[in-house]
Structures are given as structure tokens and as C-alpha cells.
Design a protein around this motif. Structure first.
Motif, short mmCIF file in Angstrom:
data_model
loop_
_atom_site.label_atom_id
_atom_site.label_comp_id
_atom_site.label_asym_id
_atom_site.label_seq_id
_atom_site.Cartn_x
_atom_site.Cartn_y
_atom_site.Cartn_z
N ASP A 1 0.82 -1.20 0.00
CA ASP A 1 0.00 0.00 0.00
C ASP A 1 0.86 1.26 0.00
N GLN A 2 2.07 1.16 0.57
CA GLN A 2 2.94 2.34 0.53
C GLN A 2 3.32 2.71 -0.88
N GLU B 1 -8.64 7.28 -5.95
CA GLU B 1 -7.80 7.62 -4.80
C GLU B 1 -6.41 7.91 -5.34
N ASN C 1 -3.32 8.15 -1.48
CA ASN C 1 -4.11 7.82 -0.30
C ASN C 1 -5.22 8.80 0.03
N LYS C 2 -5.59 9.63 -0.93
CA LYS C 2 -6.72 10.55 -0.71
C LYS C 2 -7.70 10.43 -1.85
#
Lengths: 318, 507
Positions: free
Chosen positions: B6-7, B68, B71-72
């Protein structure tokens, strides 16, 4: 509904003409109320005579603008044709031959424009901006810079004579417009002019000889400018190298006022004569009202911009 | 393979959909982009790749689904917002200002360095550009004028610009289409540099080999739907092609098996030998009278260029054209028409119609010159003849004087076919005659094509829709990179087979 199909089948070209005809009628109505002399036959003939030369040029320019081009050279071509034909006539050459030579010179100047636009593919604006200058230059060179006096009476008749009390230039103008109307509507050449201006690529792919038609259009514009030059020389009793300066812009203005689209493909010759009449009536009325000539210029310019603005607003409505 | 965590996720589009005028062009599309990956976007013409890219870069807003980014959740209000946040798109048509320098183009839209007097510090600007170009391994002079560069170099300028604004996602729409093999190697080296710097690159190409050379993962779209995303190492070109075309051909129209054997013994009505120009590589084929030959190729394969060359609309450098066995020199469309060749061009509004002219004249423009006496057009007869053609094609119109711009797309297309009929052609070249028109009009155009073929006209039918080509054609030609890669009869022509030739897997 009958009425609905009537309106939907009315193309906006026709609406535009009706619109400008309407403007002309309103203008005439107002002027005839405030100016008692305005509707006198003599004044009406005067207006028609005044616009005749510009209108003859504007007819040729209409063809050019219909193809999506522009012809800035007509004022200069007019001067060159006038100078050459008066000079020939002064040399003792038969006046009819001299006049025809002037028209031919005009056609030749147009042919060169057409060749450069169609074959060499230069922009019409640049080509005719160039000829605006060099054709005028030739008129100066040939005349030595001075007006050449016209002696032939037959020649003078072309510009200043009358027939049945109506000035000859008015007949010439009418014939030019009737012929132009006929050519645009009833000949393949006329329809090709619309097709090329509307969509040059499609015209080419449909097998229309685009270049040949373009050359013909510029030649025609030059020819009519030559004719205008003969009429003006006849009226001025001289061939003047300075004649017709700025006429090209008045001619273009008449075409645009008449609803012909600068991008090509849309417009009519009858629109152009209405455009020329609007400008002629306006300056006639302003003169009758004793408006200063400089102010007349201002008003004429504003009217042109307003007319184009109205046209834009109307197109947005659609 | 790098590790997917996810990073390292930069962007995630989930279940994205888009409608235009009630037509669902994209639905349920997912796309995940990770740092340092090259992600190939795969699909046929019209699969939805462009729409997806436009949503990704803020040109369109999605009707459904979420995006997204870092992460937003985001919703781009404009392309410039997406660009400022780090999403750059390099289109096939480059977006450079040709008459100014490389350095100015790279930093266009940013604040240029200034001297103490407030004027532009050209030295600094050029130096900044030089450093940037150097760091990307590009050997370009920052002071060079862009129009003096090759296409490949111009592309580099655009890539450098994308990098200068700190992009995180770089979309490249067919970047290799106009490049030579050597340029492609250089481009791939640069792309690898970008991977190292942590960008995610979305890569679109119709060349299968390139996908396997450069991509790490891929996403396949079909008919606007998301089909699959996977690492490239887990698939091969045959599987990818199968995913792109699906298994069931959509058969929404009638497929007619025609008997063309009676024509096969005759001389071909159109024969092309070794036709070549800038876009075409020695193309040869023939069409018999009464035959409908399909021509399939992905965008940029040269199919439009082929028909334009035959029609005399584009110049040819070599090759011969025979009509019914007679050699023809065709230098312009007029000569093509008199040789008996008719064309319905690719783009009906830009190349076919006179939008401000009447329906009548649009149909009759090529025929009118035969309907004049002593140079005067006989409008009555022109109108009657126009009506004949209009009825044959069942064109819906309110008046013969109606402008063609007020007709529907299907009726406009029929006008062009009517114009073609008026020329009495022996060969028809139809370049996407059914694009963007409704199913009813399509069916009418198919039946018109059949009717003409029955009358002995030879038809070359180009379409981007493979099922349509399969259904309509007696025989199918496939093009890739300006060359004919296959000639398939009805039995050999499967979607898979065609796509393998169209993407250059089979040559």
C-alpha cells in the motif's frame, strides 16, 4: 404545421438577407421622415450612382469570400485598369478596345492572384496584400504619378452618361448583379464556389477541380475591378493612379454586411447589394444632414462593427 | 518484480463508469498504479482506453466509482488541476510550441528565473533545462528551437516537461507509433530511468512485442469494461489477444453467406500492386466484382492512408492500380472517380459533407455537371434525380433544401453513399461507413452494400469493429504498420486470428 415547416425550411442565409433588408427598409423609412429630399427620384438615383463602383467591386469580392478567401487588391486593380485604358484611348486607340483592354488588365491581375493562391498555395490575404501594393505601384509607374485626362466621349459615357435619364453606371451595376446571381445559382462554377468555401477537402474528394475554380474566382474579381476602373475613369474624365484607394475595404464591408461569411460557403450576391445600399444610404443621409465628413467615417465604422455583432448574437441564438 | 504494498500505491481507480448521452462507454473499470511500474493499458479500438485516460487526467469526471490518489480520494475539476497534482499525459499529437526553445517549452507555465532587474534570466533558465535533460539521460540542446528537432526529440522535450513539474504518473498514449527502432530503444531507456525515480507510467501501444519488452503489469479493457489486471509475466501475447477480443462475437446484425464464386473467374475489378508511400509498405491485393472485402487494422495501421492513396487523395511513391485489368494513373480524386472508384471518407463532417448546403446538392454535387444544358444547371431535373437516390437510401429529411448539418449522423452518412451511387462506381472504398451511427441506419447501410455487391460492384469495407468486419466481409485483409499482414477467408477469419495479425504478433 405548415408554418413550422416554413420556418424550419428557411435557411439562416435567407433570414440574414431578410434581416439586412429589414435594416435597409427601416433606415430608409427613418431618413425619408426626417429628410424631405431623401425620397426624391434624383436623390435615389444619386445614391445608386454613388454606390455603383463599390458595388461592382463587391460583386467580385463576394465570389472570392464565398470560397473562403479574400481580395484586398481590387482598389489598386481598379486604378491600374483606369490608367491603362485611358492611356490607350489617348494614344488614339478605339475607345471600346481601350476599355476592353482595361478590363483585361484587371482580369490578368486577378489571374496572377488566383495562380498564387491556388497553385502556389499562398494565403489569399498575403497574396492580395502584395498585389494591393505592387498593382498600385504599376499604376503610378505607367501614369508617371499624374492623372491622365480622358478625351473620348464614348469612354466618358461609361461613367457619366445617362440612358432614359438613368446614369449608365447603374445599368452596368444591375447587369453585373443579375449575371452574378445567375452564375452563382445556375452554373456548375457557381455551385463549386459554395462547395469549395463550405468544405474544400470534401470538394476535392468529390472530384471538383478546386484549383481551377479558385483561379477563375480571383480572375473574375480582377475583371470586375477592371470594369469598375473603366466606370470610375469615365466618371472622373481621367485615369488616376490614386483612384479607388480604400475601395477594397468598402467592398469587403458591403459583402460582410450582406451576410456572407468570412469563412466561406455561406452568402449571396443579393445580400451584397443590400450591404452596399446600406452603406450608400447611410453616407447619403449623413451628407444630407450636413454631418461632418470625418464624423461620417466614424458612424460608418460603428455600423459595420454593430452589424457583425448582431450577426454573432444571432448565430449564438441558434 | 517489485513488491506491491500500500505504501507504493500511487493511484487507485475503483469501479469507474462514464456515460455520454445515455450510452455507457465505461463501466466497472479498476486501475491501480504503483511506484516504479510500467503499466500497459490494452484493448481494441473503442475499448475505452481514451475515456479512461481522460478521466484519469481530469478531462472528464466519472459518473460512478472513485479515484484515490496518494491515499486521498480526489475528484479533478480540470486537466490543469490533475497536471498540477502530478498526472501528466503525453499525447500522440505533441503539445509543444514549435517556434520557441527547448528550455522554454520545458518550463512553460512555470515561473521563469529572473535577473535582479526583473527580466528573464536566460542563462539560468537554459542551465536548469540542461541539468534536467542531463539527469534524464537526454542529449538535447536547451537553446534549440523545437521545430528543428526530430519527432523523437520533441517527445523527449515533452517527457522532460512532465518530469520538471514533479509528475508521479506519466501517461504515454502510443509514444512509439511515430518512432524508429533506434528511437524506441532510447525512449525505453528513459522510461527505465523514470521507473527508478519512482514514477508510475501508463503505456499504451498496439505493438504486442513492446508491451512484453517494457511493461511490468497490464490492464485489459473490452467494450468499456474492465476485464483483467495482472503482471505481464503471468501472461503471453495469445492470452492477451483472447482477453482483448472476448470469446463471443457480438452478432447483433444479420450475417449473410454470399456466393461470390461466379465472379472469381473474372478479372479483378480492382487490383493493387506494390503500392507504397510514406505510410504504406508495398501493399498488394485485389477485389473481384461482387465481392465485399473487409479491411481491419488498429488506429494508425495505415488503412485510411491506403484508401486515400488508391483514391488519389494522397501521393504515392510507387505501385500500380488496375481497374478491370486496365492500368490507371490516378493523381487526384477526379481521376479516381472517372476510373470508377468511389470513396466514403473516414470523417463525414470534415471530408464529406457540405454542412451549409442543401441535402439535394450534397447528394448531387458530383453528378450535377451531367445535368446542365448549355452550361445552365437544370435544377428541376437535379431535384428529381436527388429524390431518387434519397429514396433508394431511405434518407429522412424534411425538405430537399434542408441543410445537411441538420440531419442525424446516420442520414448524413447515407447522403455520402447516395453521392457515391450517383457516380456509378465499379469499386467502392468505404472508410468506416458505420462509425457513430445508430443500429437501424447501420443495418440499412449493410443492406445497401449487399445490394451494390449483387450488382457487381467491388467493395472495400473498413471498420474498427471487428464483429462487423467479420459479419459483412467475404474476405478480410489485415494491416499493421502500413503493411498488409494477412488475407483471411471466412473460415480462417476469427477475432483472435485477426487480432494476432493486427498487433503484429503474427506477421
Amino acid at each position: 404545421m405548415k408554418i413550422r415547416t416554413f420556418f424550419s425550411s428557411m435557411s439562416h442565409v435567407r433570414f440574414q438577407q431578410l434581416g439586412m433588408l429589414f435594416v435597409l427598409i427601416i433606415m430608409c423609412t427613418i431618413f425619408s421622415i426626417i429628410l424631405p429630399d431623401f425620397l426624391q427620384i434624383s436623390n435615389i438615383l444619386n445614391v445608386l450612382k454613388q454606390i455603383s463602383v463599390i458595388a461592382i467591386l463587391a460583386a467580385g469580392v463576394t465570389f472570392v469570400i464565398l470560397t473562403g478567401g479574400i481580395d484586398l487588391s481590387v482598389g489598386s486593380v481598379l486604378a491600374l485598369a483606369g490608367v491603362i485604358s485611358v492611356l490607350l484611348s489617348k494614344q488614339g486607340i478605339n475607345s471600346v478596345v481601350a476599355m476592353l483592354s482595361g478590363i483585361l488588365v484587371g482580369a490578368l491581375a486577378g489571374l496572377v492572384n488566383g495562380f498564387l493562391v491556388a497553385r502556389v498555395r499562398l494565403s489569399p490575404f498575403i497574396v492580395t496584400l502584395g498585389s494591393l501594393t505592387y498593382v498600385r505601384g504599376l499604376a503610378y509607374v505607367i501614369s508617371g504619378g499624374y492623372p491622365i485626362a480622358l478625351q473620348s466621349d464614348l469612354f466618358k459615357t461609361a461613367g457619366a452618361g445617362t440612358f432614359l435619364s438613368i446614369p449608365i453606371p447603374i445599368y452596368i451595376m444591375l447587369i453585373v448583379y443579375l449575371l452574378s446571381f445567375f452564375i452563382l445559382k445556375y452554373t456548375m462554377f457557381g455551385r463549386n464556389v459554395y462547395a469549395i468555401g463550405g468544405n474544400e477537402e470534401a470538394a476535392h474528394l468529390s472530384g471538383i477541380k478546386v484549383n481551377q475554380n479558385l483561379i477563375l474566382v480571383y480572375t473574375l474579381s480582377g475583371l470586375l475591378a477592371g470594369l469598375g476602373g473603366i466606370v470610375l475613369a469615365g466618371r472622373l474624365f481621367s485615369g488616376q493612379p490614386t483612384a479607388g484607394q480604400g475601395f477594397e475595404l468598402d467592398a469587403i464591408a458591403a459583402v460582410i454586411l450582406g451576410g456572407t461569411s468570412l469563412t466561406g460557403g455561406v452568402g449571396t450576391i443579393q445580400g451584397t447589394i443590400i450591404g452596399a445600399l446600406i452603406m450608400g444610404v447611410l453616407s447619403n443621409a449623413l451628407t444630407l444632414m450636413n454631418v461632418d465628413y470625418y464624423w461620417q467615417q466614424v458612424v460608418k465604422g460603428v455600423v459595420i462593427v454593430l452589424a457583425v455583432l448582431i450577426d454573432r448574437l444571432r448565430k449564438k441564438d441558434k | 518484480m517489485h513488491q506491491v504494498t500500500d505504501q507504493s500505491l500511487i493511484l487507485r481507480m475503483s469501479n469507474v463508469g462514464k456515460q455520454f448521452a445515455g450510452v455507457q462507454v465505461l463501466k466497472g473499470v479498476n486501475l491501480e498504479l504503483y511506484r516504479g511500474e510500467v503499466h500497459a493499458l490494452m484493448g481494441e479500438n473503442g475499448a475505452g482506453k481514451s475515456t479512461l485516460i481522460k478521466i484519469l487526467s481530469g478531462v472528464y469526471q466519472p459518473d460512478q466509482g472513485t479515484i484515490e490518489y496518494m491515499n486521498k480520494k480526489v475528484r479533478w475539476s480540470s486537466p490543469s488541476e490533475a497536471r498540477n497534482k502530478g498526472i501528466s499525459v503525453i499525447h500522440q499529437e505533441l503539445n509543444l510550441s514549435p517556434n520557441i526553445s527547448v528550455a522554454e517549452n520545458i518550463f512553460m507555465g512555470t515561473k521563469f528565473p529572473k535577473t535582479s532587474l526583473g527580466f528573464i534570466d536566460w542563462k539560468k533558465l537554459n542551465e536548469n533545462a540542461r541539468q534536467l535533460l542531463h539527469s534524464l539521460g537526454m542529449n538535447l540542446d536547451p537553446e534549440a528551437i523545437v521545430s528543428s528537432l526530430s519527432v523523437a526529440q520533441q517527445q523527449m522535450v515533452e517527457i522532460a516537461r512532465a518530469f520538471s513539474i514533479d509528475s508521479k504518473v506519466l501517461v504515454m498514449d502510443e509514444p512509439t507509433a511515430t518512432l524508429t527502432d533506434k528511437d524506441i530503444s532510447v525512449l525505453f531507456k528513459i522510461i527505465n530511468e523514470f521507473k527508478k525515480k519512482g514514477l508510475a507510467i501508463v503505456f499504451i501501444s498496439h505493438r504486442m512485442k513492446e508491451i512484453f519488452r517494457i511493461a511490468d503489469r497490464c490492464t485489459v479493457l473490452r467494450d468499456g469494461e474492465w476485464i483483467k489486471s495482472m503482471p505481464i509475466s503471468e501472461t503471453n501475447s495469445h492470452d492477451l489477444v483472447r482477453l482483448m477480443i472476448g470469446r463471443e462475437p457480438r452478432s447483433f446484425f444479420h450475417v449473410e453467406q454470399r456466393d461470390t464464386s461466379k465472379y472469381q473467374k473474372q478479372q479483378p475489378v480492382l487490383q493493387i500492386n506494390q503500392l507504397q508511400n510514406k505510410k504504406l509498405k508495398n501493399v498488394s491485393f485485389s477485389i473481384h466484382a461482387g465481392e465485399i472485402v473487409g479491411l481491419y487494422g488498429l488506429i494508425g495501421s495505415g488503412r485510411t492512408e491506403l484508401v486515400r492513396a488508391i483514391y488519389g487523395a494522397d501521393p504515392i511513391d510507387g505501385g500500380e492500380i488496375y481497374i478491370q485489368g486496365n492500368k490507371k494513373e490516378i493523381k487526384n480524386p477526379l481521376e479516381a472517380i472517372s476510373a470508377g472508384i468511389g470513396l466514403v471518407p473516414e470523417n463525414r463532417k470534415e471530408q464529406g459533407l457540405f454542412l451549409e448546403m442543401s441535402v439535394k446538392e450534397n447528394v448531387m454535387i458530383a453528378k450535377m455537371k451531367q445535368l446542365q444544358s448549355k452550361g445552365i444547371l437544370r435544377w428541376k431535373q437535379i431535384a428529381e434525380t436527388a429524390k431518387d437516390y434519397i429514396q433508394q437510401l431511405n434518407i429522412k429529411y424534411s425538405s430537399l433544401e434542408q441543410h445537411s448539418m441538420n440531419l442525424s449522423g446516420g442520414n448524413q452518412q447515407k447522403i455520402l453513399i447516395a453521392r457515391l451511387l450517383s457516380m456509378n462506381p465499379k469499386v467502392l472504398l468505404l472508410d468506416e461507413p458505420t462509425r457513430g451511427i445508430d443500429v437501424g441506419a447501420k443495418a440499412e447501410i449493410y443492406s445497401m452494400i449487399y445490394k451494390l455487391a449483387e450488382q457487381g460492384v467491388g467493395v472495400l469495407f473498413i471498420s474498427s469493429e471487428m464483429p462487423e468486419v467479420l459479419a459483412v466481409s467475404d474476405r478480410i485483409l489485415v494491416m499493421h504498420e502500413g503493411a498488409l499482414t494477412a488475407e483471411l477467408n471466412r473460415e480462417e477469419a476469427t477475432q483472435e486470428n485477426i487480432m494476432l495479425y493486427a498487433t503484429g504478433v503474427n506477421q
